[in-house]
Design a protein around this motif. Sequence first.
Motif, short mmCIF file in Angstrom:
data_model
loop_
_atom_site.label_atom_id
_atom_site.label_comp_id
_atom_site.label_asym_id
_atom_site.label_seq_id
_atom_site.Cartn_x
_atom_site.Cartn_y
_atom_site.Cartn_z
N THR A 173 -33.33 3.58 31.04
CA THR A 173 -32.78 2.68 29.95
C THR A 173 -33.87 2.99 28.66
O THR A 173 -34.48 3.90 28.58
CB THR A 173 -33.49 1.11 30.67
N MET A 174 -33.82 2.02 27.97
CA MET A 174 -34.62 1.91 26.75
C MET A 174 -36.06 2.12 27.16
O MET A 174 -36.36 1.40 28.22
CB MET A 174 -34.62 0.71 25.99
N GLY A 175 -36.80 2.82 26.51
CA GLY A 175 -38.22 2.54 26.47
C GLY A 175 -38.92 1.56 25.64
O GLY A 175 -38.10 0.78 25.01
N ALA A 176 -40.31 1.22 25.78
CA ALA A 176 -40.56 0.37 24.87
C ALA A 176 -40.29 0.21 23.52
O ALA A 176 -40.12 -1.10 22.98
CB ALA A 176 -42.41 0.16 25.39
N PHE A 187 -31.65 -9.58 16.88
CA PHE A 187 -31.96 -10.74 17.82
C PHE A 187 -33.07 -11.66 16.94
O PHE A 187 -33.85 -11.22 16.43
CB PHE A 187 -32.11 -10.57 19.08
N ARG A 188 -32.76 -13.08 17.05
CA ARG A 188 -33.49 -14.08 16.64
C ARG A 188 -33.79 -14.86 18.21
O ARG A 188 -33.25 -15.96 18.32
CB ARG A 188 -32.95 -14.97 15.43
N LEU A 189 -34.85 -14.51 18.52
CA LEU A 189 -34.96 -14.86 20.05
C LEU A 189 -36.34 -15.94 19.98
O LEU A 189 -37.26 -15.49 19.02
CB LEU A 189 -35.26 -13.89 20.96
N ASP A 190 -36.36 -16.93 20.73
CA ASP A 190 -37.51 -17.41 20.93
C ASP A 190 -38.56 -17.09 21.85
O ASP A 190 -39.53 -16.84 21.67
CB ASP A 190 -37.11 -18.91 21.62
N ALA A 191 -37.98 -16.23 22.84
CA ALA A 191 -38.91 -15.34 23.85
C ALA A 191 -37.98 -14.34 24.46
O ALA A 191 -36.77 -14.44 24.61
CB ALA A 191 -39.19 -16.33 24.90
N VAL A 192 -38.88 -13.18 24.56
CA VAL A 192 -38.25 -11.90 25.11
C VAL A 192 -39.23 -11.63 26.35
O VAL A 192 -40.36 -11.59 26.59
CB VAL A 192 -38.21 -10.70 24.45
N ILE A 193 -38.43 -11.25 27.34
CA ILE A 193 -39.18 -10.96 28.94
C ILE A 193 -38.72 -9.52 29.11
O ILE A 193 -37.63 -9.26 29.24
CB ILE A 193 -38.45 -11.92 30.19
N PRO A 194 -39.74 -8.76 29.25
CA PRO A 194 -39.45 -7.39 29.51
C PRO A 194 -39.26 -7.07 31.03
O PRO A 194 -39.60 -7.90 31.88
CB PRO A 194 -40.99 -6.79 29.20
N CYS A 195 -38.45 -6.14 31.34
CA CYS A 195 -38.18 -5.79 32.72
C CYS A 195 -37.82 -4.55 33.03
O CYS A 195 -37.77 -3.66 32.14
CB CYS A 195 -36.92 -6.81 33.25
N HIS A 196 -37.36 -4.27 34.04
CA HIS A 196 -37.22 -2.65 34.60
C HIS A 196 -37.99 -1.74 34.35
O HIS A 196 -38.25 -0.51 33.85
CB HIS A 196 -35.72 -2.31 33.96
N TYR A 197 -39.34 -2.15 34.79
CA TYR A 197 -40.69 -1.23 34.68
C TYR A 197 -41.57 -1.92 35.96
O TYR A 197 -41.32 -2.98 36.48
CB TYR A 197 -41.22 -1.68 33.67
N GLY A 198 -42.75 -0.93 36.02
CA GLY A 198 -43.56 -1.47 37.13
C GLY A 198 -43.29 -1.26 38.49
O GLY A 198 -43.77 -1.90 39.39
N SER A 199 -42.04 -0.77 38.88
CA SER A 199 -41.55 -0.77 40.22
C SER A 199 -41.74 0.56 40.96
O SER A 199 -42.42 1.00 41.82
CB SER A 199 -39.95 -1.30 40.21
N ALA A 204 -41.98 3.49 33.38
CA ALA A 204 -43.08 2.67 32.83
C ALA A 204 -44.04 1.59 33.78
O ALA A 204 -43.05 0.84 34.36
CB ALA A 204 -42.89 1.93 31.35
N GLN A 205 -45.03 1.66 33.79
CA GLN A 205 -45.90 0.86 34.84
C GLN A 205 -46.36 -0.53 34.39
O GLN A 205 -46.59 -1.09 35.33
CB GLN A 205 -46.97 1.98 35.40
N SER A 206 -46.40 -0.46 33.04
CA SER A 206 -46.72 -1.85 32.63
C SER A 206 -45.82 -2.13 30.99
O SER A 206 -45.30 -1.21 30.65
CB SER A 206 -48.18 -1.76 32.08
#
Length: 232
Positions: A173-176, A187-199, A204-206
């Motif tokens: 997927t995309m990297g950081a 986007f104009r987001l209130d919040a973004v939640i990173p995912c598909h990492y650390g598994s 990516a691990q973090s």
Amino acid sequence: MEITWFGHSAFRLDFQGKAVLIDPFFTGNPAFVSDRAAAIAGVSHILLTHGHGDHVGDTLAIAEETGATVTTNYDLGMWLVSKGLKKLNPMNTGGTTDLGGFTATMVRADHSSGDIVDGTPIYLGNPCGVIVKAAGEPTVYHMGDTDAFTDMGLIAELHEPTIAMVPIGDRFTMGARTAAFAVKRFFRLDAVIPCHYGSFPIIAQSADAFIEAMRGQATRVVVPEKGKAIAV
């Protein structure tokens, strides 16, 4: 609305008496540390972005145990029906369905979608992201697995998401850096939640690099503790 992250790209949304799972990859997910029974309690709907095993996950078992309806693209859905799924709400890219108190819209993602059966790849429909809308709640955009693409601007304009789950793990997927670029550019987001990492060790691990790339932005980066609901 409360959002619970179960590691990788698995989420639960709780709002207005609804409990919705997105890409419930529990069994075999090294990042899943939650109580499974609690994770699926009261679930009435499962939304799947695409056909890879780390997103379909425990869908068949959970649907059997809870009676949940599965919403996904037609090809993946019919394949799941052939495996015993009883309640399918089929759709495809660009479509919106009313699920009773909320809607789900499938939007484009740049990825692949399939499985390997007896050594042979099988096609399981186009990969998607999913938009969840309910009156009085934030509009949630789970991007699925994807790269950045310019039509994210159209998705932002059409659907106006305020919360997004964004893959950052790289390799598949995309990297950081790219994920942060997409969020800032489109986007104009209130919040973004990173995912598909650390598994898995090859991604990516973090979320540290993503947090750094988002520094100074109005959009809040939320990194939930796995299995702990957060209010949005």
